[in-house]
Scaffold this active site. Structure first.
Site, PDB file in Angstrom:
ATOM      1  N   HIS A  42       0.546  -1.616  -0.065  1.00 59.39           N
ATOM      2  CA  HIS A  42      -0.200  -0.148   0.596  1.00 59.39           C
ATOM      3  C   HIS A  42       0.895   1.410  -0.040  1.00 59.39           C
ATOM      4  O   HIS A  42       1.811   1.640   0.890  1.00 59.39           O
ATOM      5  CB  HIS A  42      -0.742   0.272   1.363  1.00 59.39           C
ATOM      6  CG  HIS A  42      -2.109   0.994   1.196  1.00 59.39           C
ATOM      7  ND1 HIS A  42      -1.912   2.742   0.522  1.00 59.39           N
ATOM      8  CD2 HIS A  42      -3.559   0.725   0.737  1.00 59.39           C
ATOM      9  CE1 HIS A  42      -2.980   2.871   0.812  1.00 59.39           C
ATOM     10  NE2 HIS A  42      -4.355   1.533   0.866  1.00 59.39           N
ATOM     11  N   ARG A  94      -2.482   1.229  -7.818  1.00 63.62           N
ATOM     12  CA  ARG A  94      -1.374   1.040  -6.560  1.00 63.62           C
ATOM     13  C   ARG A  94       0.060   0.945  -6.414  1.00 63.62           C
ATOM     14  O   ARG A  94       0.792   1.764  -5.555  1.00 63.62           O
ATOM     15  CB  ARG A  94      -1.929  -0.341  -5.680  1.00 63.62           C
ATOM     16  CG  ARG A  94      -1.968   0.009  -4.672  1.00 63.62           C
ATOM     17  CD  ARG A  94      -2.988  -0.812  -4.282  1.00 63.62           C
ATOM     18  NE  ARG A  94      -4.260  -0.328  -2.922  1.00 63.62           N
ATOM     19  CZ  ARG A  94      -5.051  -0.938  -2.242  1.00 63.62           C
ATOM     20  NH1 ARG A  94      -4.698  -1.952  -1.613  1.00 63.62           N
ATOM     21  NH2 ARG A  94      -5.967  -0.205  -2.259  1.00 63.62           N
ATOM     22  N   HIS A 147       0.860  -5.211   2.203  1.00 62.47           N
ATOM     23  CA  HIS A 147      -0.505  -4.724   2.494  1.00 62.47           C
ATOM     24  C   HIS A 147      -1.768  -5.875   2.462  1.00 62.47           C
ATOM     25  O   HIS A 147      -2.458  -6.917   3.284  1.00 62.47           O
ATOM     26  CB  HIS A 147      -1.089  -3.686   1.717  1.00 62.47           C
ATOM     27  CG  HIS A 147      -2.319  -2.993   1.834  1.00 62.47           C
ATOM     28  ND1 HIS A 147      -3.118  -2.187   3.277  1.00 62.47           N
ATOM     29  CD2 HIS A 147      -3.253  -3.336   1.181  1.00 62.47           C
ATOM     30  CE1 HIS A 147      -4.307  -2.176   3.276  1.00 62.47           C
ATOM     31  NE2 HIS A 147      -4.211  -1.869   2.375  1.00 62.47           N
TER      32      HIS A 147
END
Ligand code: FAD
Length: 525
Positions: A225, A271, A329
């Site tokens: 993340h 991301r 993450h």
């Protein structure tokens, strides 16, 4: 027996009712699960004009060429029914003024399709509803404070789980037999030094399944993340992507918006691209910060979790840019399962983050993991129920605490665990290459050689080895897996990866023999 009491485990147990199920909860019931911390919500194609096909297409695009398309489609198609289940368990999803479910948009979703609860508290609300539903279900027994350390096999079929009370490696373990075993132990973020995952997410489910002979798929794909809040907390609190969706900006210490030079969508880029850019700023010493000031006074109301985490660290996010860092993450890889959640080992099912269904490919689309947990939890339950005859239900739900959970986190070898976690972040993190991966495999082998009976650490090392070996084999960059020495995707690798523990051991051995040979050559030269 369902091992794990997050969303995947609890949903499976509820769907199995009235069949008798024992749920193993490592922490106190209702604690110690990533599901609790989900902020944005759960994806489902429910808005007018949206379709499961469009949702699946976005999922396939995000997965960068290796999503199992049939799986993505069935997951998107079954979303509506599973949301109805969650509503029936009492999940208070936000509604609009006309009483329809309110849907947000998130990065890489072509439509508004994220169901949420009171800003960023979806996970907590979903888990609260499910734990209450479990308490009302007499066919479910919950055993608290137990960690699965291994599976027990008889004639090639899993027939029990070895459980250790508490987290103390030297505590006596015992075997609990079961006819069907579901691993729902969540992710593996804690094998990294910087992670958003809770302490229980150590990848132990992957390790114990691999030791029992299960095939592990796509292990190399770990999603980082981009914006964990860098305030020295372990786990690192998350600054949800939705903040950037609402206008928060990424800046460095000089106040420059560095994402503008990197991606057309700037802060709303994919991301993995944003994670690498943040990583570069941090490593270069320029620092990376999330500037939430553009959100104005709505911040505390819309993002109470983020606001509280900042305030606890003495930061005022309405005034100060928040320091951020990429953090491990979500594990796209895991125990290979088919569309009913069956692993490659007889008698063993898996669902949730510990499984690899093929739905996420090389990169998970935001808010698809809660959906995957409920879709495949229901499918696992359906498959097990189809071959089981119901037993008489018990009088009441039992929740038994078998050991004090306060001392759970004592480790017999904290130094070795720290070394492993740092190695994974530095060598198998956001950016890897052949040399760093070989260094990591050597460190893992060294730590395995020094193990003094710490079963928890042994499991972490197995999962770390599987991730690192798979990353070494994939000589390309794809999705969340970025290799500095192979920075582009390569068509020859445009497929999922499959690895057994024996194969990972063989890769690690080859690496150590090659290192020894080159050491000998250097000495004789
Ligand atoms: C901060 C954060 C925010 C997120 N936000 C979102 C979001 O908005 N939307 C989304 O879709 N996804 C989100 N995710 C991802 C999502 O929360 C997880 O992928 C999902 O909740 C996984 O559910 P699970 O049931 O598989 O695992 P978990 O919820 O982690 O549950 C695993 C369970 O297994 C137990 N366990 C672990 N090891 C053992 C062992 N050895 N023995 C016994 N029990 C064990 C744990 O204690 C826990 O009870 C987020 C994740 C994090 C960390």
């Amino acid at each position: 027996m369902v091992v794990g009491a997050g969303l995947a485990g609890l949903f499976t147990a509820l769907k199995l009712a009235p069949l008798p199920v024992t749920v193993i909860s490592a922490a106190r019931f209702g604690e110690g699960a990533s599901s609790l911390w989900a902020q944005a919500g759960i994806a489902a194609a429910l808005s007018e004009g949206d379709t499961p096909e469009a949702h699946a297409a976005d999922t396939i695009r995000a997965g960068d060429g290796i999503v199992e398309e049939k799986i993505a489609l069935l997951m998107a198609r079954e979303a509506r029914e599973r949301i109805e289940d969650l509503l029936s368990y009492g999940v208070p999803f936000d509604k609009d003024l006309e009483g329809h479910l309110a849907l947000n948009r998130e990065a890489a979703h072509g439509r508004n399709r994220i169901l949420h609860v009171k800003g960023d508290t979806a996970g907590r609300a979903i888990m609260h509803a499910l734990t209450e539903a479990v308490r009302r279900t007499p066919s479910i027994t919950v055993l608290e404070g137990l960690f699965a350390r291994d599976l027990v096999l008889h004639e090639g079929r899993v027939c029990g789980v070895e459980l250790a009370p508490g987290d103390k490696s030297l505590a006596r373990s015992f075997v609990l037999p079961a006819n069907a075993i579901v691993l729902a132990t969540g992710g593996a973020g804690q094998i990294y030094a910087v992670t958003t995952n809770p302490r229980e997410a150590r990848g132990e489910g992957v390790a114990i399944a691999a030791r029992a002979g299960a095939v592990i798929a796509d292990a190399e794909f770990v999603q980082f993340h981009p914006t964990a809040i860098d305030i020295g907390r372990d786990p690192a609190p998350l600054a949800t992507e939705a903040l950037r969706g609402e206008g928060a900006l990424l800046i460095n210490a000089q106040g420059e918006r560095f994402m503008r030079a990197i991606h057309d969508d700037a802060e709303l880029g994919p991301r993995d691209v944003v994670a690498r850019a943040v990583y570069d700023e941090v490593m270069s010493g320029r620092g990376a910060f999330l500037d939430c000031r553009p959100l104005g006074a709505s911040l505390p109301e819309h993002f109470p979790t983020v606001t509280a985490a900042c305030r606890a660290a003495g930061l005022d996010p309405m005034r100060d840019p928040i320091p951020v860092v990429p953090a491990a993450h979500y594990h796209m890889g895991g125990i290979l399962t088919d569309s009913t959640g069956r692993s490659t080992v007889n008698g063993l099912w898996a669902c949730g983050e510990v499984a690899s269904t093929g739905a996420h490919g090389a990169n998970r689309l935001a808010s698809n993991s809660l959906l995957e947990a409920v879709v495949f939890g229901a499918r696992v339950a359906g498959d097990i129920a189809a071959c089981w005859r119901p037993a008489a239900p018990q009088a009441a739900t039992q929740i038994t605490q078998l050991s004090p959970v306060e001392n759970m986190m004592a480790s017999s070898d904290e130094r070795a665990e720290r070394t492993l976690r740092l190695t994974m972040t530095q060598e198998v993190g956001v950016i890897r290459d052949g040399a760093s991966l070989r260094t990591a495999l050597a460190t893992i082998a060294g730590l395995e050689g020094e193990l003094a009976g710490d079963r928890r650490l042994a499991n972490m090392l197995v999962t770390a080895k599987l991730i690192t070996a798979a990353a070494l084999v994939r000589q390309e960059s794809r999705g969340a897996h970025f290799r500095r020495d192979y920075p582009l995707p390569d068509e020859r690798f445009a497929r999922r990866s499959y690895l057994t523990l024996d194969q990972a051991d063989a890769i690690a051995r080859e690496v150590s023999e090659a290192a020894a040979a080159s050491g000998r050559a250097a000495l004789s030269a």
